[in-house]
Design an enzyme around this catalytic site. Structure first.
Site, PDB file in Angstrom:
ATOM      1  N   CYS A 141      34.974  59.478  50.463  1.00  0.00           N
ATOM      2  CA  CYS A 141      35.264  58.810  49.179  1.00  0.00           C
ATOM      3  C   CYS A 141      34.122  58.976  48.187  1.00  0.00           C
ATOM      4  CB  CYS A 141      35.542  57.332  49.398  1.00  0.00           C
ATOM      5  SG  CYS A 141      36.752  57.029  50.686  1.00  0.00           S
TER       6      CYS A 141
ATOM      7  N   SER B 142      41.864  48.487  48.111  1.00  0.00           N
ATOM      8  CA  SER B 142      42.188  49.446  47.055  1.00  0.00           C
ATOM      9  C   SER B 142      43.473  50.161  47.487  1.00  0.00           C
ATOM     10  CB  SER B 142      41.053  50.443  46.864  1.00  0.00           C
ATOM     11  OG  SER B 142      40.806  51.118  48.085  1.00  0.00           O
TER      12      SER B 142
ATOM     13  N   ILE C 293      46.475  53.413  47.620  1.00  0.00           N
ATOM     14  CA  ILE C 293      46.602  54.866  47.798  1.00  0.00           C
ATOM     15  C   ILE C 293      46.999  55.405  46.413  1.00  0.00           C
ATOM     16  CG2 ILE C 293      47.915  56.671  49.014  1.00  0.00           C
ATOM     17  CD1 ILE C 293      46.210  54.877  50.894  1.00  0.00           C
TER      18      ILE C 293
ATOM     19  N   HIS D 137      42.274  54.312  43.555  1.00  0.00           N
ATOM     20  CA  HIS D 137      41.211  54.990  44.304  1.00  0.00           C
ATOM     21  C   HIS D 137      41.704  56.338  44.847  1.00  0.00           C
ATOM     22  CE1 HIS D 137      37.782  55.714  46.759  1.00  0.00           C
ATOM     23  NE2 HIS D 137      38.102  55.010  47.816  1.00  0.00           N
TER      24      HIS D 137
HETATM   25  N1  COA Z   1      46.821  46.475  45.875  1.00  0.00           N
HETATM   26  C1  COA Z   1      47.841  45.931  45.169  1.00  0.00           C
HETATM   27  N2  COA Z   1      49.149  46.260  45.364  1.00  0.00           N
HETATM   28  C2  COA Z   1      49.396  47.205  46.290  1.00  0.00           C
HETATM   29  C3  COA Z   1      48.373  47.814  47.049  1.00  0.00           C
HETATM   30  C4  COA Z   1      47.053  47.407  46.810  1.00  0.00           C
HETATM   31  N3  COA Z   1      46.047  47.949  47.501  1.00  0.00           N
HETATM   32  N4  COA Z   1      48.940  48.704  47.885  1.00  0.00           N
HETATM   33  C5  COA Z   1      50.262  48.667  47.672  1.00  0.00           C
HETATM   34  N5  COA Z   1      50.542  47.749  46.700  1.00  0.00           N
HETATM   35  C6  COA Z   1      51.857  47.359  46.216  1.00  0.00           C
HETATM   36  C7  COA Z   1      52.724  48.556  45.877  1.00  0.00           C
HETATM   37  O1  COA Z   1      52.605  48.890  44.511  1.00  0.00           O
HETATM   38  C8  COA Z   1      54.091  48.025  46.217  1.00  0.00           C
HETATM   39  O2  COA Z   1      54.531  47.197  45.154  1.00  0.00           O
HETATM   40  P1  COA Z   1      56.066  47.149  44.708  1.00  0.00           P
HETATM   41  O3  COA Z   1      56.807  46.661  45.908  1.00  0.00           O
HETATM   42  O4  COA Z   1      56.048  46.204  43.562  1.00  0.00           O
HETATM   43  O5  COA Z   1      56.413  48.570  44.349  1.00  0.00           O
HETATM   44  C9  COA Z   1      53.845  47.145  47.419  1.00  0.00           C
HETATM   45  O6  COA Z   1      52.490  46.703  47.309  1.00  0.00           O
HETATM   46  C10 COA Z   1      54.048  47.815  48.757  1.00  0.00           C
HETATM   47  O7  COA Z   1      53.447  49.093  48.689  1.00  0.00           O
HETATM   48  P2  COA Z   1      53.327  50.061  49.926  1.00  0.00           P
HETATM   49  O8  COA Z   1      52.987  51.404  49.385  1.00  0.00           O
HETATM   50  O9  COA Z   1      54.514  49.921  50.809  1.00  0.00           O
HETATM   51  O10 COA Z   1      52.055  49.451  50.681  1.00  0.00           O
HETATM   52  P3  COA Z   1      51.538  49.898  52.083  1.00  0.00           P
HETATM   53  O11 COA Z   1      51.708  48.723  52.988  1.00  0.00           O
HETATM   54  O12 COA Z   1      52.078  51.210  52.517  1.00  0.00           O
HETATM   55  O13 COA Z   1      49.965  50.116  51.791  1.00  0.00           O
HETATM   56  C11 COA Z   1      47.743  49.347  52.033  1.00  0.00           C
HETATM   57  C12 COA Z   1      49.139  49.048  51.478  1.00  0.00           C
HETATM   58  C13 COA Z   1      46.840  48.186  51.639  1.00  0.00           C
HETATM   59  C14 COA Z   1      47.785  49.455  53.558  1.00  0.00           C
HETATM   60  C15 COA Z   1      47.225  50.686  51.425  1.00  0.00           C
HETATM   61  O14 COA Z   1      47.150  50.537  50.051  1.00  0.00           O
HETATM   62  C16 COA Z   1      45.881  51.079  51.971  1.00  0.00           C
HETATM   63  O15 COA Z   1      45.775  51.660  53.045  1.00  0.00           O
HETATM   64  N6  COA Z   1      44.774  50.825  51.227  1.00  0.00           N
HETATM   65  C17 COA Z   1      43.441  51.165  51.681  1.00  0.00           C
HETATM   66  C18 COA Z   1      43.085  52.549  51.226  1.00  0.00           C
HETATM   67  C19 COA Z   1      41.784  53.003  51.841  1.00  0.00           C
HETATM   68  O16 COA Z   1      41.493  52.744  52.993  1.00  0.00           O
HETATM   69  N7  COA Z   1      40.998  53.756  51.068  1.00  0.00           N
HETATM   70  C20 COA Z   1      39.753  54.293  51.534  1.00  0.00           C
HETATM   71  C21 COA Z   1      38.710  53.260  51.488  1.00  0.00           C
HETATM   72  S1  COA Z   1      37.260  53.655  52.397  1.00  0.00           S
END
Ligand code: COA
Length: 388
Positions: A87, A211, A213, A336
């Protein structure tokens, strides 16, 4: 070494951009930066681009050549280099470009950062991101990045009394800032209760502590300071550039509540700039999870170790606080796209220092800092910029 200026910035919107390909994104950001700088393509001497895992996310490697080609630069045969540090790939690309200009090797250099993460389905993005953890000792056992940061959060709560609400307040503040950033992925006000009651990802971190995807790209144009006035009268110069590393796995560290890579990169940058943390007017820090912003403001020296949560709770890191953090919305609300993040952070600082950050402008900002982390803190860059 020569002094180095940033004379152009370009950003795409961040989010789920299904109508734009990997090459569309980086070309859009690069063209915007070139227009902003007022240079012509034929003046570009070299290109550095940060991308973490284009091979796994979109099936494309050989990113340096691809970006030069899709930008119409292939016939100039300039050096085009891809930089990877998870990252922190964007911040690392900037540091390589900075060294190239400072050393006198190149004059006009383009720095890009790009990632297109939303084309993979299900948990694949989580698996790809986990490749930046220690494969043998962490990922193999099922640990993901949310899980690693959850362990850090639990330890910080145990050691320093950081509360669940203080963690949540980081997300609340950054979503509030994101409302004022047209390029941000989320334009949604949230409350502390929303964060605490969101679906659990890795205890204590819920979906709203993470954060997202994201897809997106960012670009900067660098040149020697003494040539910057030929292009613009809004000159921002880089006055400190630090980079450091640490053990890849968390278990290799004496204290998981301190990112030594941040501490060392910051020391290097502050020493070069000849300034102290209290001289910083605005900072973009790596808030990939809410706990990461708390660690960052402590490790960068803005507050004492253990007092990050309290500083957030007291509003000190809000736009009108004494240490405004992540006015762009940060990784949490702006998004991110991992390879783009470090470049986008610096673009935000440049806009802030030029007084061009619109409704989220921090008043009288003259010195700004950008902090970019790789993985769970095994690599880090810190750049400090000042109005020239
Ligand atoms: N913050 C706010 N809203 C989020 C979000 C986040 N981080 N991630 C997803 N959403 C929202 C989506 O927009 C969606 O909204 P909608 O229903 O109104 O369209 C809903 O939540 C579900 O989204 P979805 O894509 O199904 O979520 P997910 O469960 O597949 O993924 C996380 C959510 C948190 C697991 C994913 O964002 C993640 O893995 N984040 C961490 C990324 C990371 O590790 N980066 C590297 C750092 S070192």
């Amino acid at each position: 070494m020569r002094e180095v200026a940033i004379i152009g910035v370009g950003l795409t919107k961040f989010g789920e951009l299904w109508d734009k390909s990997f090459r569309n994104l980086i070309t859009e950001a690069g063209s915007k930066a070139i227009l902003d700088a007022g240079i012509s393509g034929s003046e570009i001497d070299a290109l550095y681009v940060g991308s973490m895992s284009a091979g796994r996310f979109v099936g494309q490697e050989h990113v340096g050549a691809l970006v030069a080609d899709s930008s119409g630069l292939s016939s100039m045969h300039i050096p085009a280099t891809r930089v990877e540090s998870a990252c922190a790939s964007g911040g690392m690309a900037l540091r390589q470009a900075y060294i190239a200009v400072a050393s006198g090797m190149h004059d006009i250099v383009v720095v890009g950062g790009v990632e297109k993460m939303t084309d993979v389905v299900g948990g694949e993005a989580t698996n790809i991101l986990a490749m930046a953890a220690d494969q043998e000792w962490e990922a193999f056992f099922g640990v993901t990045f949310p899980a690693l940061y959850a362990m850090i959060a639990r330890r910080h709560m145990h050691e320093y009394g950081t509360t669940r609400e203080q963690l949540a307040q980081v997300a609340v503040k950054n979503h509030e800032n994101g409302l004022l950033n047209p390029e941000a992925q989320f334009h949604r006000k949230i409350t502390i209760e929303d964060v605490i009651n969101a679906p659990m990802v890795a205890d204590p971190l819920t979906l709203l502590d993470c954060s997202p995807i994201s897809d997106g790209a960012a670009a900067l144009i660098l040149c020697p300071l003494d040539r910057a006035k030929d292009y613009t009268d809004k000159i921002v110069k880089i006055i400190g550039a630090g980079q450091a590393s640490d053990s890849l796995a968390l278990h290799g560290r004496e204290d998981i509540c301190t990112f030594r890579a941040t501490v060392n990169a910051a020391r290097m940058a502050y020493e070069q700039a000849g300034i102290k943390p209290t001289d910083i007017d605005v900072a973009e820090v790596h808030d990939c999870f809410t706990i990461a912003e708390i660690l960052a403001i402590e490790d960068l020296g803005f507050v004492k170790k253990g007092e990050g949560g309290k500083a957030v709770e007291e509003g000190r890191t809000a736009r009108d606080g004494d240490i405004p953090i992540n006015p762009s919305g940060g990784l949490k609300a702006k998004g991110h796209p991992v390879g783009a993040t470090g470049v986008a952070q610096v673009a935000e600082i440049v806009l802030q220092l030029r007084g061009e950050a619109g409704e989220r402008q921090i008043k009288d900002a003259r010195i700004g800092l950008a902090h970019n982390i790789g993985g769970s803190g095994a690599s880090c860059t810190v750049h400090i910029m000042e109005v020239a």
